[in-house]
Design a protein around this motif. Sequence first.
Motif, PDB file in Angstrom:
ATOM      1  N   VAL A 180       8.783  38.149 -44.769  1.00  0.00           N
ATOM      2  CA  VAL A 180       8.235  37.422 -43.612  1.00  0.00           C
ATOM      3  C   VAL A 180       7.235  36.365 -44.092  1.00  0.00           C
ATOM      4  CG1 VAL A 180       6.856  37.653 -41.511  1.00  0.00           C
ATOM      5  CG2 VAL A 180       8.618  39.342 -42.036  1.00  0.00           C
ATOM      6  N   ILE A 181       6.346  36.757 -45.006  1.00  0.00           N
ATOM      7  CA  ILE A 181       5.377  35.809 -45.556  1.00  0.00           C
ATOM      8  C   ILE A 181       6.106  34.670 -46.263  1.00  0.00           C
ATOM      9  CG2 ILE A 181       3.555  35.519 -47.301  1.00  0.00           C
ATOM     10  CD1 ILE A 181       2.756  38.445 -46.704  1.00  0.00           C
ATOM     11  N   GLY A 182       7.089  35.009 -47.087  1.00  0.00           N
ATOM     12  CA  GLY A 182       7.834  34.002 -47.835  1.00  0.00           C
ATOM     13  C   GLY A 182       8.596  33.049 -46.945  1.00  0.00           C
ATOM     14  N   LEU A 183       9.183  33.553 -45.884  1.00  0.00           N
ATOM     15  CA  LEU A 183       9.906  32.691 -44.951  1.00  0.00           C
ATOM     16  C   LEU A 183       8.949  31.704 -44.288  1.00  0.00           C
ATOM     17  CD1 LEU A 183      12.517  31.938 -43.467  1.00  0.00           C
ATOM     18  CD2 LEU A 183      11.972  33.705 -41.800  1.00  0.00           C
ATOM     19  N   LEU A 184       7.817  32.203 -43.841  1.00  0.00           N
ATOM     20  CA  LEU A 184       6.828  31.340 -43.196  1.00  0.00           C
ATOM     21  C   LEU A 184       6.299  30.279 -44.164  1.00  0.00           C
ATOM     22  CD1 LEU A 184       5.049  30.796 -40.677  1.00  0.00           C
ATOM     23  CD2 LEU A 184       3.391  32.344 -41.692  1.00  0.00           C
ATOM     24  N   VAL A 185       5.888  30.701 -45.345  1.00  0.00           N
ATOM     25  CA  VAL A 185       5.334  29.755 -46.321  1.00  0.00           C
ATOM     26  C   VAL A 185       6.409  28.786 -46.801  1.00  0.00           C
ATOM     27  CG1 VAL A 185       4.283  29.574 -48.620  1.00  0.00           C
ATOM     28  CG2 VAL A 185       3.487  31.313 -47.025  1.00  0.00           C
ATOM     29  N   GLY A 186       7.618  29.279 -47.038  1.00  0.00           N
ATOM     30  CA  GLY A 186       8.703  28.406 -47.489  1.00  0.00           C
ATOM     31  C   GLY A 186       9.052  27.327 -46.479  1.00  0.00           C
ATOM     32  N   VAL A 187       9.060  27.680 -45.206  1.00  0.00           N
ATOM     33  CA  VAL A 187       9.350  26.690 -44.160  1.00  0.00           C
ATOM     34  C   VAL A 187       8.184  25.709 -44.039  1.00  0.00           C
ATOM     35  CG1 VAL A 187       9.702  26.389 -41.678  1.00  0.00           C
ATOM     36  CG2 VAL A 187      10.993  28.120 -42.909  1.00  0.00           C
ATOM     37  N   LEU A 188       6.964  26.218 -44.103  1.00  0.00           N
ATOM     38  CA  LEU A 188       5.804  25.323 -44.027  1.00  0.00           C
ATOM     39  C   LEU A 188       5.769  24.341 -45.188  1.00  0.00           C
ATOM     40  CD1 LEU A 188       2.938  27.718 -42.859  1.00  0.00           C
ATOM     41  CD2 LEU A 188       4.017  25.879 -41.546  1.00  0.00           C
ATOM     42  N   ARG A 189       6.256  24.755 -46.352  1.00  0.00           N
ATOM     43  CA  ARG A 189       6.270  23.850 -47.508  1.00  0.00           C
ATOM     44  C   ARG A 189       7.279  22.726 -47.344  1.00  0.00           C
ATOM     45  NH1 ARG A 189       3.766  23.052 -51.963  1.00  0.00           N
ATOM     46  NH2 ARG A 189       5.472  23.494 -53.351  1.00  0.00           N
ATOM     47  N   THR A 190       8.254  22.877 -46.449  1.00  0.00           N
ATOM     48  CA  THR A 190       9.256  21.830 -46.263  1.00  0.00           C
ATOM     49  C   THR A 190       8.961  20.911 -45.083  1.00  0.00           C
ATOM     50  OG1 THR A 190      10.652  23.211 -44.845  1.00  0.00           O
ATOM     51  CG2 THR A 190      11.064  23.300 -47.225  1.00  0.00           C
ATOM     52  N   LEU A 191       7.871  21.165 -44.368  1.00  0.00           N
ATOM     53  CA  LEU A 191       7.562  20.331 -43.211  1.00  0.00           C
ATOM     54  C   LEU A 191       7.303  18.887 -43.634  1.00  0.00           C
ATOM     55  CD1 LEU A 191       5.184  22.489 -40.997  1.00  0.00           C
ATOM     56  CD2 LEU A 191       7.551  21.894 -40.562  1.00  0.00           C
ATOM     57  N   PRO A 192       7.987  17.956 -43.008  1.00  0.00           N
ATOM     58  CA  PRO A 192       7.725  16.550 -43.339  1.00  0.00           C
ATOM     59  C   PRO A 192       6.516  16.036 -42.561  1.00  0.00           C
ATOM     60  CG  PRO A 192       9.491  16.685 -41.743  1.00  0.00           C
ATOM     61  CD  PRO A 192       9.109  18.105 -42.088  1.00  0.00           C
ATOM     62  N   ILE A 193       5.928  14.984 -43.062  1.00  0.00           N
ATOM     63  CA  ILE A 193       4.838  14.312 -42.348  1.00  0.00           C
ATOM     64  C   ILE A 193       5.387  12.968 -41.873  1.00  0.00           C
ATOM     65  CG2 ILE A 193       3.886  13.342 -44.473  1.00  0.00           C
ATOM     66  CD1 ILE A 193       1.701  14.525 -41.622  1.00  0.00           C
ATOM     67  N   ARG A 194       5.097  12.643 -40.625  1.00  0.00           N
ATOM     68  CA  ARG A 194       5.579  11.367 -40.084  1.00  0.00           C
ATOM     69  C   ARG A 194       4.893  10.210 -40.789  1.00  0.00           C
ATOM     70  NH1 ARG A 194       4.278  13.874 -35.064  1.00  0.00           N
ATOM     71  NH2 ARG A 194       2.555  12.396 -35.018  1.00  0.00           N
ATOM     72  N   LYS A 195       5.617   9.124 -40.938  1.00  0.00           N
ATOM     73  CA  LYS A 195       5.053   7.951 -41.610  1.00  0.00           C
ATOM     74  C   LYS A 195       3.934   7.323 -40.797  1.00  0.00           C
ATOM     75  CE  LYS A 195       9.123   6.998 -44.258  1.00  0.00           C
ATOM     76  NZ  LYS A 195      10.457   6.570 -44.187  1.00  0.00           N
ATOM     77  N   ASN A 196       4.019   7.438 -39.494  1.00  0.00           N
ATOM     78  CA  ASN A 196       2.999   6.827 -38.637  1.00  0.00           C
ATOM     79  C   ASN A 196       1.922   7.845 -38.211  1.00  0.00           C
ATOM     80  OD1 ASN A 196       4.575   8.331 -36.949  1.00  0.00           O
ATOM     81  ND2 ASN A 196       4.825   6.753 -35.390  1.00  0.00           N
TER      82      ASN A 196
END
Length: 182
Positions: A44-60
């Motif tokens: 559960v921890i790994g799934l949460l952290v792994g998904v959070l590590r792939t979150l993109p940041i908007r250019k604007n």
Amino acid sequence: MNLPSDNDFFGWVFLILHKYGAIFLHGAGVTLQLALVGTLIGCVIGLLVGVLRTLPIRKNANLFAKIGHGLLQFILAAYIEIFRGTPMIVQAMVVYFGSMQLFKMDMSPMFAGFFVVSINTGAYMAETVRGGIGSIDIGQTEGAKAIGMSHWQAMALCRRLFATFCRRSATTSSLISKIPPY
């Protein structure tokens, strides 16, 4: 009870099993319990952290969002590197004895064991999930965005099968690695 001779290896094995067999079985049960529960929580921890590590940041995005995203990525990367880069026995000693020294927390050995196995497994699973998500062809993500899906919808629909496969294979190997070979 008569002691076996010095040359009778199996006689000594049977004597030890007869005398301490119940303790060995109890220890094996505790080991399996720690491995199973710790691995499940770690997934559960790994799934949460792994998904959070792939979150993109908007250019604007504004400056605070960019700083917050960068800080979050730094903290998650540090967590992964620290817990993947140190042996679990060292982590157990630091958590169990260090919590008493630094924070005056007297935790039970079982809680410390669950905690260490969970955060260690979470670090390994986070990298597996992040790598599995990152290995998906960019065309699938672009296709999902082209038909109007949000990032979360694309994560849920386009990447779910591959990430599930990665998690299952990594969970099995992670569970096996938590059970000592002796």
